[in-house]
Motif scaffolding. Structure first.
Motif, mmCIF file in Angstrom:
data_model
loop_
_atom_site.group_PDB
_atom_site.id
_atom_site.type_symbol
_atom_site.label_atom_id
_atom_site.label_comp_id
_atom_site.label_asym_id
_atom_site.label_seq_id
_atom_site.Cartn_x
_atom_site.Cartn_y
_atom_site.Cartn_z
ATOM 1 N N GLU A 7 0.829 -1.196 0.000
ATOM 2 C CA GLU A 7 0.000 0.000 0.000
ATOM 3 C C GLU A 7 0.870 1.254 0.000
ATOM 4 O OE1 GLU A 7 -2.877 0.136 3.071
ATOM 5 O OE2 GLU A 7 -3.986 -1.610 2.352
ATOM 6 N N ILE A 8 0.316 2.331 -0.535
ATOM 7 C CA ILE A 8 1.035 3.603 -0.555
ATOM 8 C C ILE A 8 1.123 4.129 0.868
ATOM 9 C CG2 ILE A 8 1.066 5.955 -1.452
ATOM 10 C CD1 ILE A 8 -0.766 4.910 -3.738
ATOM 11 N N VAL A 40 -2.916 10.857 0.646
ATOM 12 C CA VAL A 40 -1.560 10.473 1.056
ATOM 13 C C VAL A 40 -0.716 11.703 1.387
ATOM 14 C CG1 VAL A 40 -1.671 8.311 -0.241
ATOM 15 C CG2 VAL A 40 -0.631 10.333 -1.312
ATOM 16 N N THR A 215 7.220 13.152 -9.574
ATOM 17 C CA THR A 215 6.888 11.856 -10.180
ATOM 18 C C THR A 215 7.114 11.851 -11.687
ATOM 19 O OG1 THR A 215 4.557 12.420 -10.532
ATOM 20 C CG2 THR A 215 5.143 11.314 -8.439
ATOM 21 N N TYR A 225 5.127 -0.148 -8.164
ATOM 22 C CA TYR A 225 3.977 -0.033 -9.066
ATOM 23 C C TYR A 225 4.388 0.127 -10.519
ATOM 24 C CZ TYR A 225 0.734 0.074 -5.178
ATOM 25 O OH TYR A 225 -0.013 -0.285 -4.077
ATOM 26 N N TYR A 234 1.854 8.462 -5.933
ATOM 27 C CA TYR A 234 2.955 7.517 -5.722
ATOM 28 C C TYR A 234 4.213 8.211 -5.185
ATOM 29 C CZ TYR A 234 0.325 3.983 -8.358
ATOM 30 O OH TYR A 234 -0.624 3.086 -8.788
ATOM 31 N N PHE A 237 6.666 6.904 -2.293
ATOM 32 C CA PHE A 237 7.691 5.893 -2.563
ATOM 33 C C PHE A 237 9.012 6.547 -2.961
ATOM 34 C CE2 PHE A 237 3.821 3.313 -3.550
ATOM 35 C CZ PHE A 237 3.970 2.373 -2.532
#
Length: 269
Positions: A7-8, A40, A215, A225, A234, A237
């Motif tokens: 999971e993020i 997030v 990103t 991912y 994302y 990460f």
């Protein structure tokens, strides 16, 4: 049965997404992408212009939410589409409230989608525009280290607000020049790729005070991912991996890169 992806992570400290292309995202509605990004703790998003036909779209997107911002500029792939009229459009909107930089501009000798001399000329013109508008710049440089340095040297004394060389994959020479001149370097999901040790080496040599998180969505989706369309949500990460590569506490990376983003694009400390 396929292995379930992690999971993020959601961190207490907010993160600023300094480089994505919201108008290129296709896998889900924009509203859903923005909601998941907020979930997030992505506090601000900068969506980047690259071509004459998306300058207005980026301006439109920068107004879909108070925390979404944009840039105005022409990517080196599109350098041959740069005209006086395009320059005037960028100049007219460079000072807009929700436009925070001139970009994405620069040189790309890997794909050579535009004549190199045209690329250099358009790069210079847009750097001058940034000087005139007192805006930072978002730079793309691929396989063009020497010419990027040479052109940036021409503007050392006139470009009062530096900016970022985004998605940094160039060599240590360009990295050292940029860092010495006060530029930031932008890092993304490439830092998580198995064969990207050269990029991780640049992360290691870069002061955390000059690193920005991005990103480049929908491109360059980070592990775990890879294979999916990238998106701003994302970004945690990337933050985790920068902390791992630099052997720094995650909280320090989150806090400092946040301040770096404010300083670079929002004139905030």
């Amino acid at each position: 049965m396929s292995k379930k992806r992690r999971e993020i992570p959601v961190f207490d400290h907010p993160i600023i997404e300094t480089h994505c292309h919201l108008d290129y995202l296709k896998d889900r509605p924009l509203e859903e992408t923005l909601e998941e990004s907020q979930r997030v703790n992505i506090e601000r998003v900068i969506t980047i212009a690259v071509a004459p036909d998306n300058l207005a779209k980026v301006r439109e997107l920068s107004n879909v939410a108070p925390w979404v911002y944009g840039t105005q500029g022409i990517h080196p792939h599109e350098a041959e589409t740069y005209t006086d009229a395009v320059e005037e459009e960028i100049r007219r909107h460079a000072g807009d409230e929700k436009i925070v930089a001139v970009g994405e501009i620069g040189l790309d000798y890997f794909y050579d989608n535009a004549d190199r001399e045209v690329q250099r000329n358009v790069f210079r013109r847009q750097l001058q525009l940034a000087c005139d508008a007192d805006r930072p710049v978002v730079i793309h440089s691929r396989e063009a280290d020497e010419d990027t340095i040479a052109i940036l040297k021409e503007f050392e004394n006139s470009l009062t607000r530096r900016g970022v060389i985004h998605s940094f994959t160039s060599g240590p020479g360009l990295a050292k020049y940029a860092l010495d001149q006060g530029w930031c370097l932008g890092f993304n999901g490439i830092t998580t790729f198995n064969k990207a040790e050269n990029v991780r080496d640049i992360v290691r040599m870069s002061p955390i005070e000059q690193i920005l998180l991005e990103t480049d969505a929908p491109f360059l989706t980070p592990v775990p991912y890879r294979g999916r369309e990238n998106a701003p949500f994302y970004l945690p990460f990337v933050a985790e991996n920068i902390a791992k590569v630099k052997d720094l506490p995650l909280e320090q990376v989150l806090s400092q890169t946040y301040l770096n983003s404010l300083r670079t694009f929002f004139s905030e400390q």
